[in-house]
Structures are given as structure tokens and as C-alpha cells.
Motif scaffolding. Structure first.
Motif, PDB file in Angstrom:
ATOM      1  N   LYS A   1       0.811  -1.217   0.000  1.00 31.57           N
ATOM      2  CA  LYS A   1       0.000   0.000   0.000  1.00 31.57           C
ATOM      3  C   LYS A   1       0.844   1.266   0.000  1.00 31.57           C
ATOM      4  O   LYS A   1       0.498   2.248  -0.638  1.00 31.57           O
ATOM      5  CB  LYS A   1      -0.933   0.046   1.213  1.00 31.57           C
ATOM      6  CG  LYS A   1      -1.789  -1.169   1.496  1.00 31.57           C
ATOM      7  CD  LYS A   1      -2.414  -1.825   0.315  1.00 31.57           C
ATOM      8  CE  LYS A   1      -3.281  -2.984   0.774  1.00 31.57           C
ATOM      9  NZ  LYS A   1      -3.250  -4.115  -0.072  1.00 31.57           N
ATOM     10  N   ARG A   2       1.961   1.242   0.693  1.00 29.17           N
ATOM     11  CA  ARG A   2       2.832   2.431   0.733  1.00 29.17           C
ATOM     12  C   ARG A   2       3.542   2.660  -0.594  1.00 29.17           C
ATOM     13  O   ARG A   2       4.053   3.732  -0.837  1.00 29.17           O
ATOM     14  CB  ARG A   2       3.866   2.290   1.844  1.00 29.17           C
ATOM     15  CG  ARG A   2       3.258   2.350   3.213  1.00 29.17           C
ATOM     16  CD  ARG A   2       4.343   2.197   4.260  1.00 29.17           C
ATOM     17  NE  ARG A   2       3.735   2.150   5.567  1.00 29.17           N
ATOM     18  CZ  ARG A   2       4.230   2.752   6.630  1.00 29.17           C
ATOM     19  NH1 ARG A   2       5.345   3.425   6.527  1.00 29.17           N
ATOM     20  NH2 ARG A   2       3.616   2.666   7.779  1.00 29.17           N
TER      21      ARG A   2
ATOM     22  N   ASP B   1       1.430   7.787  11.622  1.00 35.40           N
ATOM     23  CA  ASP B   1       2.427   7.784  10.543  1.00 35.40           C
ATOM     24  C   ASP B   1       1.979   6.996   9.321  1.00 35.40           C
ATOM     25  O   ASP B   1       2.225   7.408   8.191  1.00 35.40           O
ATOM     26  CB  ASP B   1       3.762   7.212  11.044  1.00 35.40           C
ATOM     27  CG  ASP B   1       4.432   8.140  12.035  1.00 35.40           C
ATOM     28  OD1 ASP B   1       4.120   9.352  12.026  1.00 35.40           O
ATOM     29  OD2 ASP B   1       5.258   7.651  12.822  1.00 35.40           O
ATOM     30  N   GLU B   2       1.350   5.860   9.545  1.00 37.84           N
ATOM     31  CA  GLU B   2       0.933   5.045   8.410  1.00 37.84           C
ATOM     32  C   GLU B   2      -0.157   5.744   7.595  1.00 37.84           C
ATOM     33  O   GLU B   2      -0.134   5.737   6.364  1.00 37.84           O
ATOM     34  CB  GLU B   2       0.455   3.672   8.858  1.00 37.84           C
ATOM     35  CG  GLU B   2       0.306   2.724   7.696  1.00 37.84           C
ATOM     36  CD  GLU B   2       0.226   1.283   8.132  1.00 37.84           C
ATOM     37  OE1 GLU B   2       0.394   0.424   7.255  1.00 37.84           O
ATOM     38  OE2 GLU B   2      -0.012   1.009   9.316  1.00 37.84           O
ATOM     39  N   ALA B   3      -1.077   6.389   8.259  1.00 38.99           N
ATOM     40  CA  ALA B   3      -2.118   7.128   7.545  1.00 38.99           C
ATOM     41  C   ALA B   3      -1.510   8.280   6.760  1.00 38.99           C
ATOM     42  O   ALA B   3      -1.898   8.541   5.622  1.00 38.99           O
ATOM     43  CB  ALA B   3      -3.174   7.643   8.525  1.00 38.99           C
ATOM     44  N   ARG B   4      -0.531   8.982   7.356  1.00 35.50           N
ATOM     45  CA  ARG B   4       0.147  10.072   6.637  1.00 35.50           C
ATOM     46  C   ARG B   4       0.863   9.545   5.410  1.00 35.50           C
ATOM     47  O   ARG B   4       0.818  10.149   4.340  1.00 35.50           O
ATOM     48  CB  ARG B   4       1.136  10.778   7.555  1.00 35.50           C
ATOM     49  CG  ARG B   4       0.574  12.008   8.205  1.00 35.50           C
ATOM     50  CD  ARG B   4       1.646  12.934   8.744  1.00 35.50           C
ATOM     51  NE  ARG B   4       2.727  12.280   9.429  1.00 35.50           N
ATOM     52  CZ  ARG B   4       2.704  11.916  10.707  1.00 35.50           C
ATOM     53  NH1 ARG B   4       1.648  12.132  11.440  1.00 35.50           N
ATOM     54  NH2 ARG B   4       3.742  11.324  11.239  1.00 35.50           N
ATOM     55  N   ALA B   5       1.515   8.393   5.532  1.00 35.87           N
ATOM     56  CA  ALA B   5       2.224   7.805   4.385  1.00 35.87           C
ATOM     57  C   ALA B   5       1.248   7.421   3.280  1.00 35.87           C
ATOM     58  O   ALA B   5       1.502   7.660   2.099  1.00 35.87           O
ATOM     59  CB  ALA B   5       3.029   6.583   4.834  1.00 35.87           C
ATOM     60  N   LEU B   6       0.107   6.831   3.656  1.00 32.78           N
ATOM     61  CA  LEU B   6      -0.905   6.485   2.658  1.00 32.78           C
ATOM     62  C   LEU B   6      -1.458   7.726   1.973  1.00 32.78           C
ATOM     63  O   LEU B   6      -1.679   7.742   0.760  1.00 32.78           O
ATOM     64  CB  LEU B   6      -2.041   5.688   3.295  1.00 32.78           C
ATOM     65  CG  LEU B   6      -1.733   4.235   3.618  1.00 32.78           C
ATOM     66  CD1 LEU B   6      -2.855   3.639   4.467  1.00 32.78           C
ATOM     67  CD2 LEU B   6      -1.545   3.427   2.365  1.00 32.78           C
ATOM     68  N   ALA B   7      -1.663   8.777   2.736  1.00 31.06           N
ATOM     69  CA  ALA B   7      -2.179  10.015   2.146  1.00 31.06           C
ATOM     70  C   ALA B   7      -1.184  10.574   1.139  1.00 31.06           C
ATOM     71  O   ALA B   7      -1.565  10.997   0.045  1.00 31.06           O
ATOM     72  CB  ALA B   7      -2.455  11.037   3.243  1.00 31.06           C
ATOM     73  N   ALA B   8       0.076  10.577   1.485  1.00 29.67           N
ATOM     74  CA  ALA B   8       1.102  11.082   0.563  1.00 29.67           C
ATOM     75  C   ALA B   8       1.162  10.231  -0.697  1.00 29.67           C
ATOM     76  O   ALA B   8       1.277  10.762  -1.815  1.00 29.67           O
ATOM     77  CB  ALA B   8       2.460  11.108   1.260  1.00 29.67           C
ATOM     78  N   GLN B   9       1.062   8.926  -0.541  1.00 33.54           N
ATOM     79  CA  GLN B   9       1.078   8.033  -1.704  1.00 33.54           C
ATOM     80  C   GLN B   9      -0.131   8.280  -2.587  1.00 33.54           C
ATOM     81  O   GLN B   9      -0.031   8.337  -3.804  1.00 33.54           O
ATOM     82  CB  GLN B   9       1.092   6.564  -1.259  1.00 33.54           C
ATOM     83  CG  GLN B   9       2.371   6.141  -0.592  1.00 33.54           C
ATOM     84  CD  GLN B   9       3.530   6.160  -1.559  1.00 33.54           C
ATOM     85  OE1 GLN B   9       3.416   5.781  -2.707  1.00 33.54           O
ATOM     86  NE2 GLN B   9       4.676   6.620  -1.086  1.00 33.54           N
TER      87      GLN B   9
END
Length: 161
Positions: free
Chosen positions: A95-96, A141-149
């Protein structure tokens, strides 16, 4: 032609193969094919067992590739696209890495004109992780990474498609 990144047990793959078989039969097109990629050997074995039980005449041929998505998006992707690009790419692994996958698919001309890229699991805890308006904690952090992706993949798709 369909590319699925993330096989798991193969249930979704069979739906894709069923649709590809019947869509190819309705138009003058190249033979249908579903290529599914998963790094987990056990998941690939379970999927292969399900594919073996499926009636062959109802489904497009399925090729299982046991490889990490990032590794597949190099030379193996180019080899599969040598004759023809994919009409549908279904992202359901790493997902990332969705933005990198979209970049690589577009850079390799792996998507046919008019083709679709469909990404599963773009929601986080039931919402789109857009921190200007979302109710998801910004400390996640994981939600932020998904949002950026998600934002990067959407920008690339809007620019190139």
C-alpha cells in the motif's frame, strides 16, 4: 489483459479472469490473460489450488508470479508488456508503494490507451487520509504515508493520463 499486484488466495483473481475471458470474447482483441503477482509462496500455492479447481473455459488464463511487487515492476513488467500492455492494473499489495507502482506502470507504458489503474485499500480507518479535512489523527504515521502516496499517484495519473 489484466495485471493484479497482490494475489492472496486468488478469489479476486478469479473474478478478474472471468471478466477478462468474457470481455475478450465480445470484441476482436488479443487473447485474454491475467497476471497476478504475490511475494508470499504460501498465498500463491493456495491461489494456484483455487485456479486448478476452476473450469478452464470460464476463465482467462492466469499466470502466477511469485515475486515482490517492487521487483516485478522492473524487468518482469517490461517482459510482460513486450507484446501488449495491460488493459487493467489492480493494485492490492504494498500500500505504501502505490505511487511508485503507478509511476513505474506509466513509465513502462504498461497501461493500454484507455486502460484503468484501480487501487484497493485507499481508505484508512474508513476515511480518505487527507489531513486538511480528515478525522484521522495526524500523528498516525501510516495514515500520513498512505495520504502522501494517494496524492502523488493522483497527481501523476492526472498529469499523464
Amino acid at each position: 489483459r489484466v495485471l493484479e499486484l497482490g494475489t492472496f488466495c486468488g478469489y479476486g483473481t478469479l473474478w478478474l479472469a472471468h471478466a477478462a475471458r468474457h470481455a475478450g470474447a465480445r470484441r476482436d482483441a488479443r487473447p485474454p490473460l491475467v497476471v497476478t503477482v504475490d511475494r508470499d509462496a504460501h498465498a500463491a500455492a493456495v491461489a494456484r489450488a483455487h485456479f486448478a479447481d476452476a473450469p478452464r473455459d470460464a476463465f482467462a488464463p492466469i499466470e502466477v508470479v511469485e515475486l515482490d511487487t517492487a521487483d516485478f515492476l522492473g524487468a518482469p513488467l517490461e517482459a510482460y508488456c513486450r507484446d501488449a500492455p495491460f488493459d487493467l492494473v489492480y493494485l492490492d499489495a504494498d500500500k505504501r508503494g502505490y505511487a511508485r507502482a503507478v509511476d513505474r506502470i506509466l513509465d513502462a507504458d504498461a497501461l493500454a490507451p484507455g486502460g484503468l489503474i484501480v487501487a484497493d485499500n485507499t481508505l484508512w480507518k474508513g476515511t480518505l487520509p487527507d489531513f486538511e479535512t480528515a478525522a484521522v489523527s495526524i500523528s498516525d504515521d501510516e495514515a500520513r504515508a498512505l495520504a502522501a502516496q494517494r496524492r502523488a499517484a493522483a497527481r501523476r495519473a492526472a498529469r499523464d493520463c
